[in-house]
Design an enzyme around this catalytic site. Structure first.
Site, PDB file in Angstrom:
ATOM      1  CG  HIS A 263      68.703  15.542  31.603  1.00  0.00           C
ATOM      2  ND1 HIS A 263      69.073  16.796  31.182  1.00  0.00           N
ATOM      3  CD2 HIS A 263      69.736  14.710  31.284  1.00  0.00           C
ATOM      4  CE1 HIS A 263      70.265  16.720  30.606  1.00  0.00           C
ATOM      5  NE2 HIS A 263      70.688  15.479  30.651  1.00  0.00           N
TER       6      HIS A 263
ATOM      7  CD  GLU B  47      72.155  12.414  34.165  1.00  0.00           C
ATOM      8  OE1 GLU B  47      71.198  12.110  33.445  1.00  0.00           O
ATOM      9  OE2 GLU B  47      73.278  12.725  33.698  1.00  0.00           O
ATOM     10  CG  HIS B  48      73.381  17.717  34.252  1.00  0.00           C
ATOM     11  ND1 HIS B  48      74.247  18.389  33.424  1.00  0.00           N
ATOM     12  CD2 HIS B  48      72.769  16.801  33.471  1.00  0.00           C
ATOM     13  CE1 HIS B  48      74.142  17.900  32.191  1.00  0.00           C
ATOM     14  NE2 HIS B  48      73.248  16.939  32.188  1.00  0.00           N
TER      15      HIS B  48
ATOM     16  CD  GLU C  59      72.906  16.782  28.051  1.00  0.00           C
ATOM     17  OE1 GLU C  59      72.893  17.300  29.178  1.00  0.00           O
ATOM     18  OE2 GLU C  59      72.747  15.566  27.864  1.00  0.00           O
TER      19      GLU C  59
END
Lengths: 430, 447
Positions: B80, B83-84, B160
């Site tokens: 994840h 992905e950023h 997040e």
């Protein structure tokens, strides 16, 4: 092909998928709620949704589901929209059911009592969602005492005051008259839609009711902080807002372009400074809403409690800079390109195209805003954008709502520049 | 539209490098009006095209077969975080240039990561397709990973996590549910990662992850919407064919989760005015032949206002404000999740007793014919709605290519239509047993 078959029927045809959406839209919403009985329009809509005379609410649900249909009644400040969607093959039986519901609603006392309890429970459930909680408090404070500050869902007290007779009267006065527009989109031709709508929703009145003079909104002077105190918050929801623009404001398009450049994209200064440079919040954006009177403009972010006030200070600084210095030429051009190039996504499905046309009829959105959107955006000059920003956005007069554990943030928020009041509200306070 | 064979013959004319030569895999109807075509480039990149000229838009998806299942304890959340990082600089484009170019073109660019995959997408006006292909190909091999970007993105992800998990009741409960229901399989850790792991990632972790998983032979590109197929494939050939395939793609099976033999219960507190219950029954993989019947069972129990449990919980007994059910769409066996948000003063044990009674009734008697028809019609409606935009179609195609490996969402719709009451009954009896489940009970923090 797309055309309006009659003034009260709008059709958007597309045979790509075997689906049809039907919308029966009234220019009636929570602005019609009597003072002290906020939530009436929504409650009446939900009571209507329980179905027509002659069949139980359960049978009504079974019949809808069996048709592969979904039906909602959505109440907003200025509109009530009955939205039905179904597999094309089942459109006619669906219209039979919906027409029956609109013209001969059961409005049963038993359903009403249950719905009232459901509405009360829904109010409580909002307390679980910090972002929603912040948005509600922002509107209440920004429009204190004005109809725009009243909640569509009402409050525990106002719901308690509403009885079945109120709902019946609301239905008779605003909904039974047939003063609505019907929109149909999807796998259907204009002529098919026209004949089906004529058969199911014959015109009863020529007048669209619900037009109501709303008093002007007034800006609250000074910078006011409201801390919505909720325990165990590691992170905060931060809203900073003031009044924005009217729908018919000559500054609207310049302000839309200017706001897009400031906080409407991922690459604008607000998102870049808060997220990309500092990593302080998963997101940061600014939004401009418009209505008959000046509606809200606000910034949103969700920083950690430890640097929430620093984030607020940064956003205030960015806001000052935006209003005082205005946009650079390149930023203006970038925002215009973004708005024009991405506009195709506002009309890439028949239901989106229908919504735009309904907004013209229901909300008084000037037709040229939809039909000449790109031209209006392109016409905005740097001077117009900067003048509009200075004319409409007042960095000195702000409501700052932060959902947080108060003891962790209060001192730091008190020290923010120009703050004239700090109020702490328990999150469970109605 | 040109036949796929003649199309690739033209595209391969004069192309000698093996990595750059297209091959045609197969084509398949996509609903009644559209056709899906599968191609493969010599370096292993899969490409799927779906032409639909309903709107002047195009959606470009890149699905990588890498998700949190490919991580290990201590390094959770890397897929994840990565992905950023993919939105940062490349060898030829500075920081933020990707987003600037996309936004200027009017394109929406974003990404998502879950247990089995990561995908990147652009929904763009049709004339922006060449730019989109160029930028996606660039970041597949040229990403620059440096300390400042990794540090700032770790902070964003930490925020997040606070937003979606730590301060969110349902997010927290879901994390605990999977951590308790799974003891061996990687589905036990959250895709966003444990906070300690997020804080601990190094630039070298990210570089290693990129080298291992971001290669053409671990990706499928989907192009859907209004575009010229030949031009799109030609551009993909031009932009991606210099990329070498990874030598080793991690496809090894993950540890099998031992069968759960008794119910597991976990209690957590949160500042909330009403109690909640989250339940997870061990469920089959998405591609398992039993899954369509279990999905229909879910629809009968939880699908909309006429479903059995909505009616009982929310209307008749007024025990709950909302009830929901969902099956995790995973490659390996996941969970059938049930979420019950109770009304003020209502008790969790009453809700569970009612749930058990109704599930047992479904397992004993199955659904009626009318319930079955209703459930399938509702599934069809949801399915068609998800296909309205080019982006919706591309997402469905990418998901099926990555998770199922063959067929399309329309095959699944046909499978739903073939489900019988007896199959629903058997699926409910087999999978929805209390001994196979984990329960998270949420109540208000004591004042």
């Amino acid at each position: 092909m797309t055309r309006a078959t009659k003034a009260r029927l709008l059709v958007e045809s597309s045979n790509v998928l075997p689906l049809v959406d039907v919308e029966i839209a009234f220019r009636v919403g929570s602005l019609q709620d009597p003072i002290g009985k906020e939530g009436l329009a929504q409650l009446t809509g939900q009571l209507l949704r329980r179905g027509p005379h002659g069949i139980s609410a359960d049978s009504f649900e079974d019949r809808l589901a069996n048709l592969g249909a979904r039906l909602t009644v959505d109440t907003a400040m200025r509109t009530t929209r009955i939205r039905a969607t179904t597999l094309r093959r089942n459109l006619e039986p669906l219209l039979d059911l919906v027409a029956d519901m609109v013209w001969r609603p059961a409005l049963r006392a038993r359903d009403f009592a249950k719905l009232k309890r459901h509405a009360q429970a829904s109010l409580l459930s909002r307390l679980d969602d910090d972002q929603t909680l912040g948005a509600i408090h922002l509107r209440e404070r920004l429009f204190a005492g004005h109809p725009y500050g009243r909640s569509t869902s009402g409050s525990a007290d106002s719901l308690r005051r509403i009885n079945l007779r109120d709902a019946e009267r609301f239905y008779t006065r605003y909904l039974e008259t047939g003063a609505f527009i019907v929109g149909v989109s999807g796998d259907i031709s204009d002529s098919e839609a026209e004949s089906l709508v004529d058969a199911h929703f014959p015109r009863r009145t020529k007048k669209m009711n619900g037009k109501r003079d709303v008093p002007a909104t007034h800006i609250r002077r000074g910078r006011h902080v409201v801390i919505v105190d909720k325990p165990e918050r590691t992170q905060t929801q931060l809203y900073i807002g003031t009044l924005g623009a009217r729908t018919h404001d000559r500054n609207l398009f310049p302000l839309i372009v200017s706001n897009t450049a400031f906080g409407g994209t991922f690459t604008g200064p607000l998102m870049q400074e808060v997220r990309a440079v500092r990593g302080w919040s998963y997101g940061a954006y600014s939004r401009l809403t418009h209505s008959d009177q000046r509606d809200a403009w606000y910034m949103w972010s969700a920083p950690s409690a430890e640097y929430s006030a620093d984030c607020a200070a940064l956003e205030l600084e960015l806001l000052d800079r935006w209003v005082e210095n205005g946009l650079a030429k390149a930023s203006l051009k970038f925002a215009q390109q973004y708005l024009i190039n991405s506009h195709c996504f506002n009309r890439d499905t028949p239901s989106k195209r229908l919504e735009s046309r309904l907004d013209i009829e229901l909300l008084g959105v000037p037709r040229r805003y939809v039909e000449r959107h790109d031209e209006l955006v392109a016409q905005v000059t740097r001077k117009k954008a900067n003048d509009a920003t200075r004319a409409r956005i007042s960095p000195r007069d702000l409501v700052m709502v932060v959902v947080a554990t108060a003891k962790d943030v209060k001192n730091a928020f008190e020290k923010l520049p120009g703050v004239s009041s700090v109020e702490v509200v328990p999150y469970r306070q109605p | 539209m040109a036949s796929p064979q003649s199309l690739i013959e033209r595209l391969n004319r004069g192309v000698t490098k093996r990595n750059a030569r297209w091959s045609f895999v197969n084509s398949q109807p996509f609903g009644t009006a559209l056709e899906l075509r599968r191609f493969r480039l010599g370096n292993g990149l899969s490409a799927v095209t779906l032409i639909d000229r309903a709107a002047p838009t195009v959606s470009y998806h890149t699905w990588f077969r890498v998700g949190s299942r490919h991580e290990r304890p201590g390094k959770t959340g890397l897929a994840h975080l990565f992905e950023h990082l993919m939105f940062n600089e490349t060898k030829i484009r500075g920081r933020g240039e990707f987003d600037r170019l996309m936004e200027r073109a009017g394109a929406e660019a974003n990404a998502a990561t879950w247990t089995d995959w990561t995908y990147y997408y652009e929904n763009a006006p049709k004339n922006a397709l060449p730019l989109v292909i160029e930028l996606e190909a660039d970041r597949m091999s040229n990403l620059v990973l440096r300390e400042p970007q990794v540090r700032s993105e770790k902070e964003v992800v930490a925020n997040e996590r606070k937003l979606r998990v730590d301060d969110d009741i349902e997010g927290r409960a879901l994390e605990q549910l999977y951590a308790t229901a799974f003891r061996r399989h990687p589905y036990r850790w959250p895709t966003i990662g444990w906070m300690k792991d997020i804080r601990g990632f190094t630039v070298e972790d990210c570089r290693r992850f990129y080298r291992t998983h971001y290669a053409p032979n671990n990706a499928t590109v989907v192009v859907a919407g209004d575009f010229d197929e030949r031009q799109a494939l030609s551009l993909i050939q031009e932009r991606y064919s210099h990329l070498s395939p990874a030598r080793q793609i991690d496809t090894k099976p993950r540890p099998k989760e031992p069968a759960q033999r008794s119910e597991r219960v976990l209690r957590i507190t949160a500042p909330t005015p009403t109690d909640k219950v989250l339940i997870g029954y061990h469920a089959p993989p998405f591609s398992d032949p039993h899954t369509p019947a279990l999905s229909v069972a879910n629809e009968v129990l939880f699908g909309g206002r006429s479903s059995r449990l909505y009616r009982l919980f929310c209307l008749d007994k007024e025990l709950a404000l909302s009830v929901r059910g969902a099956i995790s769409p995973f490659v390996d066996p996941g969970l059938f999740e049930v979420w019950i948000s109770l009304r003020e003063g209502k008790r969790q044990k009453d809700a569970i007793a009612l749930l058990d009674k109704e599930v047992a009734r479904l397992a004993a008697d199955g659904p009626s014919d009318i319930e079955l028809e209703k459930a399938i019609n509702q599934i069809e409606l949801s399915f068609l709605h998800s296909m309205e935009t080019a982006g919706g179609k591309a997402e469905q195609v990418g998901f099926y290519e990555t998770v199922v490996g063959s067929g399309t969402a329309f095959d699944r719709l046909d499978a739903y239509r073939r489900v019988t009451p007896a199959q629903v009954k058997r699926a409910a009896a087999k999978y929805l047993r209390p001994s196979r489940r984990t329960r998270v009970e949420i109540s208000e923090t004591a004042a």
